[in-house]
Design a protein around this motif. Structure first.
Motif, short mmCIF file in Angstrom:
data_model
loop_
_atom_site.label_atom_id
_atom_site.label_comp_id
_atom_site.label_asym_id
_atom_site.label_seq_id
_atom_site.Cartn_x
_atom_site.Cartn_y
_atom_site.Cartn_z
N PRO A 109 0.83 -1.26 -0.11
CA PRO A 109 0.08 0.18 0.01
C PRO A 109 0.83 1.23 0.07
CG PRO A 109 -0.05 -1.08 1.93
CD PRO A 109 0.52 -2.05 1.23
N GLN A 110 1.97 1.15 0.79
CA GLN A 110 2.87 2.54 0.74
C GLN A 110 3.30 2.76 -0.78
OE1 GLN A 110 3.72 -0.40 2.01
NE2 GLN A 110 6.05 -0.73 2.44
N LEU A 111 3.33 1.78 -1.79
CA LEU A 111 3.83 2.20 -3.01
C LEU A 111 2.62 2.63 -4.07
CD1 LEU A 111 5.90 2.15 -5.34
CD2 LEU A 111 4.97 -0.29 -5.80
N VAL A 112 1.39 1.84 -3.55
CA VAL A 112 0.24 2.25 -4.64
C VAL A 112 -0.17 3.76 -4.16
CG1 VAL A 112 -2.06 1.83 -4.98
CG2 VAL A 112 -0.58 0.04 -4.87
N LEU A 113 -0.27 4.01 -3.00
CA LEU A 113 -0.47 5.31 -2.47
C LEU A 113 0.65 6.27 -3.09
CD1 LEU A 113 -1.98 4.68 0.98
CD2 LEU A 113 -3.20 5.18 -1.24
N GLY A 114 1.84 5.93 -2.74
CA GLY A 114 2.92 6.65 -3.18
C GLY A 114 2.83 6.94 -4.84
N MET A 115 2.56 6.10 -5.65
CA MET A 115 2.39 6.43 -7.13
C MET A 115 1.33 7.62 -7.24
SD MET A 115 2.32 2.30 -8.42
CE MET A 115 1.55 2.83 -10.09
N ILE A 116 0.37 7.55 -6.39
CA ILE A 116 -0.63 8.70 -6.74
C ILE A 116 0.23 10.07 -6.15
CG2 ILE A 116 -2.87 9.75 -5.74
CD1 ILE A 116 -3.81 6.76 -5.54
N ALA A 117 0.85 9.79 -5.03
CA ALA A 117 1.56 10.90 -4.66
C ALA A 117 2.64 11.67 -5.51
CB ALA A 117 2.34 10.57 -3.31
N ALA A 135 11.29 7.75 -1.26
CA ALA A 135 11.89 6.89 0.08
C ALA A 135 10.80 6.28 0.70
CB ALA A 135 12.61 7.67 0.81
N LEU A 136 9.69 6.92 0.97
CA LEU A 136 8.51 6.25 1.89
C LEU A 136 7.90 5.30 0.90
CD1 LEU A 136 7.12 9.70 3.19
CD2 LEU A 136 8.42 7.75 4.70
N ALA A 137 7.59 5.53 -0.42
CA ALA A 137 7.04 4.63 -1.06
C ALA A 137 7.75 3.08 -1.24
CB ALA A 137 6.78 5.19 -2.50
N ILE A 138 9.03 3.17 -1.60
CA ILE A 138 9.58 1.99 -1.80
C ILE A 138 10.24 1.20 -0.49
CG2 ILE A 138 10.40 2.78 -4.14
CD1 ILE A 138 13.35 3.10 -3.04
N ASN A 139 10.22 1.81 0.66
CA ASN A 139 10.73 1.40 1.73
C ASN A 139 9.77 0.12 2.12
OD1 ASN A 139 11.09 1.42 5.05
ND2 ASN A 139 12.77 2.39 3.71
N GLY A 140 10.60 -0.95 2.29
CA GLY A 140 9.78 -2.36 2.62
C GLY A 140 9.49 -3.00 1.50
N LEU A 141 9.95 -2.71 0.09
CA LEU A 141 9.68 -3.62 -0.85
C LEU A 141 10.50 -4.87 -1.05
CD1 LEU A 141 7.80 -1.03 -1.39
CD2 LEU A 141 8.15 -1.37 -3.80
N GLY A 142 11.66 -4.87 -0.40
CA GLY A 142 12.60 -6.00 -0.70
C GLY A 142 12.98 -6.05 -2.14
N LYS A 143 12.65 -7.31 -2.40
CA LYS A 143 13.09 -7.71 -3.74
C LYS A 143 12.53 -7.14 -4.90
CE LYS A 143 9.95 -11.76 -4.01
NZ LYS A 143 10.07 -13.40 -4.09
N HIS A 144 11.04 -6.48 -4.66
CA HIS A 144 10.39 -5.78 -5.54
C HIS A 144 10.80 -4.17 -5.55
CE1 HIS A 144 7.81 -9.11 -5.73
NE2 HIS A 144 7.65 -9.22 -4.43
N THR A 145 11.95 -3.76 -4.96
CA THR A 145 12.12 -2.32 -5.07
C THR A 145 12.42 -1.90 -6.41
OG1 THR A 145 13.25 -2.79 -2.99
CG2 THR A 145 13.89 -0.70 -4.05
N ASN A 146 13.01 -2.36 -7.20
CA ASN A 146 13.21 -2.03 -8.60
C ASN A 146 11.90 -1.80 -9.18
OD1 ASN A 146 16.02 -1.57 -8.18
ND2 ASN A 146 16.66 -3.81 -9.08
N GLN A 147 11.10 -2.79 -9.38
CA GLN A 147 9.84 -2.73 -10.06
C GLN A 147 9.27 -1.45 -9.37
OE1 GLN A 147 7.03 -5.83 -8.79
NE2 GLN A 147 6.33 -5.91 -10.75
N GLY A 148 9.13 -1.23 -8.06
CA GLY A 148 8.36 -0.31 -7.46
C GLY A 148 8.82 1.19 -8.15
N SER A 149 10.23 1.24 -8.26
CA SER A 149 10.67 2.33 -8.66
C SER A 149 10.27 2.71 -10.10
CB SER A 149 12.49 2.25 -8.59
OG SER A 149 12.90 2.16 -7.37
N GLY A 150 10.36 1.88 -10.88
CA GLY A 150 9.75 1.78 -12.24
C GLY A 150 8.26 2.53 -12.44
N TYR A 151 7.41 1.97 -11.48
CA TYR A 151 6.27 2.47 -11.39
C TYR A 151 6.02 3.79 -11.01
CZ TYR A 151 4.30 -2.59 -12.00
OH TYR A 151 3.82 -3.65 -12.56
N LEU A 152 6.88 4.31 -9.90
CA LEU A 152 6.98 5.66 -9.25
C LEU A 152 7.33 6.72 -10.74
CD1 LEU A 152 8.44 5.21 -6.08
CD2 LEU A 152 6.02 5.97 -6.72
N ILE A 153 8.50 6.23 -11.50
CA ILE A 153 8.75 7.05 -12.46
C ILE A 153 7.90 7.29 -13.77
CG2 ILE A 153 10.56 7.11 -14.46
CD1 ILE A 153 11.96 7.35 -11.92
#
Length: 482
Positions: free
Chosen positions: A237-245, A401-419
């Motif tokens: 949820p921190q990533l999904v809400l962070g994408m909107i942010a 930083a807040l959005a990708i925190n705690g994503l572990g092995k999915h961090t790179n994938q999460g970074s791509g979604y944020l970009i």
């Protein structure tokens, strides 16, 4: 994590690398000068003129999607296949191809061709973004990676500060010149020169010592949070809400500046050629804020940090005054802005380096700044709107930083979604332009208040989410920038 190429920062590699950071800022801020020029030349509505922002920022999302599609098709990450150096060179050449469209677009008087050129420039930038940020970390020790990203961000903001001034000079001439109208013909020259610069830097990179291949990356196969077995970054949820942010943050940052020329023309009677210093001040405000936030990245004594926290932002403000003095603009209007900078410094001190607290405080101040701008008129409203840049300055690294925190092995994938969410810069600007057409440009800034309101919500909500996952917020680093 990846291995470093050197135990010390390779400045010979860093210098040509940060040139692309400069280009990102230069073009993004220069768009705010093109918007009023195109609006008059093509007789556009405010929402139609914002298609300049839409074309440029949506290109980041399209570029990211193309990148993901190609990587999936070849079953290998594109940059891992072609290497850092070739990735940067390809991105620069794509952007150079986009600038070439300005020549036929100007000769034909074609607005669609103009924004198509900007779209292609943005496509090239999306690839450059994917490569340059991790490369800035790779060319030196990991522990000083944040310092290099902070310095690169400072170069980016220097580009945003001088971009509007240079493009305005190329179109209108000096501040003392009598020319107040711009022809579409005058637009092609600065962008063709920019295209040549893209090619020259690509050649410089070709013969530079930048690494040709990416390092071997050992991916963490464990989730960061015990007991959580999530198969996608979108399950956090921190990533999904962070994408909107990220979407609304880039949106309010860009729309505040891109609609400022229309406000100053319609409500205050400014001519287009006289607006450039204020657009420059807005983007310089991001430089001022980021230089302030960068103080914590350096290994210096606590006492010296306190001094730098006050000194750094005024040094950045001095850069803004210097480039405007060179451009022969009247500086007397800008001295009062030093008081507003002091407010930002106090907010930075109150945040204590905690990204969630900083996001909450700075977003709240963003709401206050836009509200003052909407409730006042004249230069008070202009400075209120430009101060939004001060309070946007540190939000990207906080949210990221807040959005990708705690994503572990999915961090790179999460970074791509944020970009991908950088497209908010174009879409929010267009929404504000539509509202301006329906009401008036002054009232349309309510869109910015709504964006900041969501960021306040995210700051509060993500704090609770991360605590539920057992993540201590004081250890979340907020570094980097877009």
């Amino acid at each position: 994590m990846s291995t470093n190429y050197s135990k010390k920062t390779n400045w010979g590699q860093f210098v040509p690398l940060v040139t692309v950071f400069f280009f990102w800022g230069f073009v993004a801020a220069s768009n705010d000068i093109l918007i009023p020029v195109f609006k008059k030349a093509f007789n556009l509505s405010q929402s139609q003129s914002q298609l300049v922002s839409v074309a440029f920022y949506v290109a980041y999302t399209v570029g990211s999607l193309i990148y993901m599609f190609i990587s999936k098709a070849i079953k290998q990450d594109v940059v891992n296949k072609i290497g850092y150096k070739n990735g940067l060179i390809l991105g620069l050449l794509i952007s150079a191809a986009g600038t070439l469209l300005f020549y036929p677009a100007a000769n034909m008087g074609s607005f669609p061709l103009m924004i198509s050129g900007l779209f292609i420039v943005g496509l090239g930038f999306s690839l450059q973004q994917i490569v340059a940020n991790p490369l800035a970390i790779e060319i030196g020790p990991t522990e000083t990676g944040s310092q290099r990203l902070t310095m690169a961000g400072g170069i980016n903001n220097f580009g945003t500060t001088i971009g509007p001034l240079i493009v305005s000079f190329a179109i209108f001439g000096s501040a003392s010149a009598a020319n107040t109208e711009a022809s579409i013909e005058s637009v092609k020259t600065p962008y063709l020169i920019l295209g040549v610069a893209f090619v020259l830097v690509a050649l410089l990179l070709k013969f530079s010592s930048l690494p040709k291949i990416t390092p071997t990356i050992t991916e963490d196969t464990d989730d960061a949070v015990a007991g959580h077995h999530r198969d996608s970054a979108l399950k956090y949820p921190q990533l999904v809400l962070g994408m909107i942010a990220i979407f609304v943050y880039v949106g309010v940052e860009v729309s505040t500046a891109s609609n400022l020329p229309a406000y100053m023309e319609k409500s205050l009677g400014f001519s287009t050629k006289d607006i450039a210093p204020y657009v420059s001040l807005y983007w310089a405000s991001l430089m001022i804020g980021r230089w302030t936030g960068a103080v914590d990245a350096f290994d210096i004594t606590a006492g010296f940090k306190k001094i730098l926290r006050f000194l750094a932002p005024y040094l950045a403000f001095g850069v803004f005054l210097l480039v405007n003095a060179i451009a022969k603009h009247d500086l007397s209007h800008f001295y009062i802005y030093g008081v507003i900078i002091l407010v930002m410094i106090v907010c930075d001190i109150l945040s204590k380096g905690n990204p969630a607290r900083m996001l909450l405080i700075f977003s709240s101040m963003g709401i206050l700044a836009i509200a003052i701008g909407m409730m006042t008129s004249g230069m008070t409203s202009v400075y209120a709107f430009t101060s939004v840049g001060l309070f946007c300055s540190t939000l990207w690294p906080c949210i990221f930083a807040l959005a990708i925190n705690g994503l572990g092995k999915h961090t790179n994938q999460g970074s791509g979604y944020l970009i991908m969410m950088i497209m908010g810069g174009g879409i929010i600007s267009w929404i504000q332009g539509m509202l301006a057409d329906m009401t008036n440009i002054h009232f349309s800034y309510i869109v910015g208040i709504l964006c900041f309101a969501y960021l306040v919500f995210y700051a509060l909500r993500v704090t609770k989410i991360l605590k539920e996952q057992g993540i201590e917020l004081d250890h979340v680093k907020s570094e980097g920038g877009h």
